[in-house]
Design an enzyme around this catalytic site. Structure first.
Site, mmCIF file in Angstrom:
data_model
loop_
_atom_site.group_PDB
_atom_site.id
_atom_site.type_symbol
_atom_site.label_atom_id
_atom_site.label_comp_id
_atom_site.label_asym_id
_atom_site.label_seq_id
_atom_site.Cartn_x
_atom_site.Cartn_y
_atom_site.Cartn_z
ATOM 1 N N CYS A 199 1.482 6.033 1.041
ATOM 2 C CA CYS A 199 2.401 7.085 1.470
ATOM 3 C C CYS A 199 3.129 7.776 0.318
ATOM 4 C CB CYS A 199 3.461 6.512 2.416
ATOM 5 S SG CYS A 199 2.870 5.266 3.560
ATOM 6 N N LYS A 216 0.855 9.536 -2.331
ATOM 7 C CA LYS A 216 0.169 10.590 -1.570
ATOM 8 C C LYS A 216 1.100 11.757 -1.313
ATOM 9 C CE LYS A 216 0.634 10.713 2.541
ATOM 10 N NZ LYS A 216 -0.144 10.036 3.564
ATOM 11 N N THR A 262 3.504 2.789 8.339
ATOM 12 C CA THR A 262 4.599 2.111 7.659
ATOM 13 C C THR A 262 5.853 1.969 8.527
ATOM 14 O OG1 THR A 262 3.811 2.761 5.470
ATOM 15 C CG2 THR A 262 6.152 2.229 5.670
ATOM 16 N N TYR A 308 -7.573 10.246 8.988
ATOM 17 C CA TYR A 308 -6.444 10.894 8.307
ATOM 18 C C TYR A 308 -6.522 10.782 6.798
ATOM 19 C CZ TYR A 308 -3.900 6.484 7.487
ATOM 20 O OH TYR A 308 -3.511 5.236 7.042
ATOM 21 N N THR A 337 0.819 -1.214 0.000
ATOM 22 C CA THR A 337 0.000 0.000 0.000
ATOM 23 C C THR A 337 0.847 1.254 0.000
ATOM 24 O OG1 THR A 337 -1.853 -1.099 1.105
ATOM 25 C CG2 THR A 337 -1.721 1.303 1.307
ATOM 26 N N CYS A 338 1.855 1.297 0.865
ATOM 27 C CA CYS A 338 2.642 2.517 1.041
ATOM 28 C C CYS A 338 3.237 3.019 -0.269
ATOM 29 C CB CYS A 338 3.756 2.276 2.067
ATOM 30 S SG CYS A 338 4.821 3.708 2.313
ATOM 31 N N GLU A 381 2.109 38.705 15.132
ATOM 32 C CA GLU A 381 1.505 38.303 16.399
ATOM 33 C C GLU A 381 2.600 37.821 17.356
ATOM 34 O OE1 GLU A 381 -1.534 35.446 15.580
ATOM 35 O OE2 GLU A 381 -2.062 36.430 13.709
ATOM 36 N N HIS A 396 10.819 32.042 18.694
ATOM 37 C CA HIS A 396 10.988 33.377 18.134
ATOM 38 C C HIS A 396 9.689 33.851 17.489
ATOM 39 C CE1 HIS A 396 15.309 33.405 18.764
ATOM 40 N NE2 HIS A 396 15.357 32.192 18.254
ATOM 41 N N GLU A 430 -6.533 14.082 4.449
ATOM 42 C CA GLU A 430 -5.481 14.270 3.445
ATOM 43 C C GLU A 430 -6.067 14.418 2.051
ATOM 44 O OE1 GLU A 430 -1.791 11.988 5.706
ATOM 45 O OE2 GLU A 430 -2.895 10.929 4.136
#
Length: 451
Positions: free
Chosen positions: A49, A52, A314, A180, A43-44, A445, A440, A184
């Site tokens: 992943c 994507k 993964t 997620y 899948t990854c 703002e 910093h 995404e």
């Protein structure tokens, strides 16, 4: 290694977990066979992943071009994307990964069998062509697949895998889900030219993440143009000409869409593996039941990755596979995966990352909890009159203010989180950061950590 069997290890599945196991076992001197009928990487690499992240990078560039235009650069506010050209580059990158994996398998002496496998007994696997092979140990790493909800017209919707078959941005898109994958896809498609509606069954996004961060993420998505509907219960889908119509339980027609994507969970690829006949339990979501050592009820059969139903990430699958191989073949009998404080990143816009406990989880576990946060517009957003905000939270517990959770929503969250993940695992306290981390000002703002 014992010569009683054809192999020391048989791996079912060539995804991230299976490949990691095969490589580590081979390094320990094992004879390894891997059964994988499809492309290497699982899948990854193929529908997760890697592609994507390629699309996320393109979406990020699109957003930056818009900011550049707002700052005075002579570029279009919304640059046109040749989606097909992007896909060509994406798939070429993936092809290089396939070639690299195949080369490594050959270099490590791993036998790749381009077939599906089914367990016959505790040490025997039958390939889909009828040939049987035996192994001292069998590792199930067959992954999982996206599932559609059981509603009328579900066949009219697509799943996350189908996103990678697109060659252009659909006009109107509905995404069903609040996890997620849904988040995404919503950000990607909106940035790349679609008009996205997010249909969320619950009252918030990303239930496993800190509620304050996900609320800010939802606000960011709305500013990006995504329509977010919470507490939406999809009843059915119907075809109306070229459009798909979504109907909810609480009202009439809720919208006409060019595409509807389901991001409503995944199911383990355990069907047809012969597990039940061996007494190996399978959970409600198709996951293989394993103990804390990644071992099933049959001592010689193990499982890692999505199919094991632990943490579906993964890097976790890779780490668990390596730990298992070190225990079985590397002389490390106590090696096992630690699932506590695993860092997780959602590639939203900007990215969201977390490690450790959310504020809600910490307050449920500890009596003394202090939270430090900074919510601000990054300088680039402020200069370009943008509306996207970043949020940083440090969740501390006990009188010593031990850091038990870190939560980030902002640019570079995926990279920044790695350092915090190490700190959380090592039991760092807030005082560890007081003299070493300077916050910093990055916009007009004030940016401070405050309770």
């Amino acid at each position: 290694m014992s010569m009683q069997y054809d192999y020391d290890l048989i791996v079912l599945g060539g995804g991230s977990g299976g490949l990691a196991a095969a490589f580590r076992a081979a390094q320990h001197g094992c004879r390894v066979a891997m059964l994988e009928p499809g492309e290497l990487g699982g899948t990854c690499v193929n529908v997760g992943c890697v592609p994507k992240k390629a699309m996320w990078l393109a979406a990020d560039l699109s957003g930056r071009i818009g900011l550049a235009a707002a700052l005075g650069f002579d570029v279009p506010t919304r640059a046109a994307l040749d989606w097909k050209e992007l896909v060509v580059h994406r798939q070429a990158y993936i092809a290089n990964i396939h070639a690299s994996y195949l080369k490594r398998l050959n270099e490590n002496g791993v036998v790749r069998v381009p077939r599906k496998g089914r367990l016959v007994d505790a040490h025997t696997v039958e390939c889909s062509d009828g040939i049987r092979i035996s192994g001292a140990h069998i590792l199930i790493a067959t992954g999982a697949h996206p599932q559609r909800p059981d509603i009328p017209g579900a066949e009219l919707g697509k799943v996350s895998d189908d996103f990678f078959h697109l060659c252009s941005a659909p006009g109107q898109v509905a995404i069903v889900g609040g996890g997620y994958i849904a988040v995404e896809l919503a950000g990607l498609l909106q940035a790349l030219g679609s008009r996205v509606t997010l249909l969320v069954r619950g009252d918030r996004l990303l239930e496993r993440f800190d509620a304050e961060l996900t609320a800010q993420l939802a606000e960011n998505l709305c500013h990006q143009g995504v329509k977010v509907h919470f507490n939406y219960r999809l009843r059915e889908l119907r075809r109306d000409g070229d459009a798909v119509v979504a109907y909810g339980h609480d009202g009439p027609s809720d919208g006409h869409f060019d595409e509807v994507f389901f991001a409503t969970g995944r199911r383990g690829n355990s069907a047809g593996l012969g597990l039940e006949a061996l007494g190996i339990e399978v959970g409600d979501k198709g996951e293989v039941e394993v103990d804390e050592w990644q071992t099933t009820a049959v001592p010689s059969v193990h499982a890692v990755g999505d199919i094991a139903g632990k943490v579906g990430l993964t890097p976790v699958a890779i780490a668990a596979a390596r730990k298992l191989m070190d225990r079985l073949f590397g002389g490390q009998p106590h090696a096992k995966m630690d699932y506590e404080n695993v860092a997780s990143v959602v590639f939203s816009h900007p990215a969201l990352g977390a490690v450790g406990l959310s504020e809600e989880e910490a307050r449920a576990r500890f009596d003394d909890v202090r939270v430090y946060r900074s919510n601000f517009r990054p300088m680039l957003q402020a200069l370009a009159n943008g509306s996207q905000r970043s949020l940083f939270k440090l969740v501390c517990a006990g009188p010593e203010e031990r850091v038990v959770g870190v939560h980030l929503l902002g640019e570079g969250a995926d990279e920044i989180l790695q350092g915090f993940a190490v700190a959380v695992k090592m039991g760092a306290t807030k005082s560890c950061f007081d003299d070493t981390v300077a916050i910093h000002p990055t916009s007009a703002e004030e940016v401070v950590l405050m309770r």
